[in-house]
Design a protein around this motif. Structure first.
Motif: not given
Length: 167
Positions: A64-83, A85-89
């Motif tokens: 999920w992180t890799a695909e989000t970054l490839r789309r040019g978007q920032v990935v950020r979370f203050s708590r890991i639970d903010e990710l 459901a698609a980012a389960a792995r």
């Protein structure tokens, strides 16, 4: 970064990572540089005693992180639970790495993605407010431009070396 020789760019980025990690009060900073989809350089600064974070562009561990970054978007979370459901792995692997908070910014200059810049917290959660994200975007642009210039300088040096061999 503007006036550095190509050979000095990586060391300057590492010093920059150390300063930003210290200023933000987080635990790690890293820059992964790519050629195509292959990592070629990894610059990391982490507080003593911390292991290196696995590569976030690894589709097996962080799809999920890799695909989000490839789309040019920032990935950020203050708590890991903010990710989402698609980012389960991704979530499971981030927990294994001890990550509690993270921000990842894609590095782009004039063409394809050059890599990524990320900062993470292990010891405590960290908020990433919009104003800070914008400042980190400026930093990512400076690093992107330095990496692009480094690539161009090294490519030109290689071409000149090749031409000398032919003559």
């Amino acid at each position: 970064l503007i006036h550095l020789a190509a050979a000095d760019v990586d060391a300057a980025i590492e010093r920059g990572l150390q300063r930003v990690v210290t200023f933000l009060g987080v635990d790690r900073g890293q820059l992964d540089e790519y050629v195509g989809s292959e990592p070629v350089v990894r610059i990391v600064w982490a507080r003593p005693g911390l292991e290196d974070m696995p590569r976030l562009m690894d589709d097996d561990q962080f799809p999920w992180t890799a695909e989000t970054l490839r789309r040019g978007q920032v990935v950020r979370f203050s708590r890991i639970d903010e990710l989402p459901a698609a980012a389960a792995r991704d979530r499971a692997n981030l927990r294994r790495a001890g990550t509690r908070s993270k921000i990842c910014l894609p590095l782009r200059a004039s063409g394809p993605m050059l890599g990524l810049l990320s900062f993470g917290a292990v010891r405590a959660e960290r908020a990433w407010p919009d104003y800070l994200v914008e400042r980190l975007r400026l930093l990512s642009e400076a690093f992107s431009n330095a990496l692009e210039r480094k690539r161009m300088e090294l490519s030109l040096a290689e071409r000149l070396r090749f031409e000398r061999l032919l003559s």
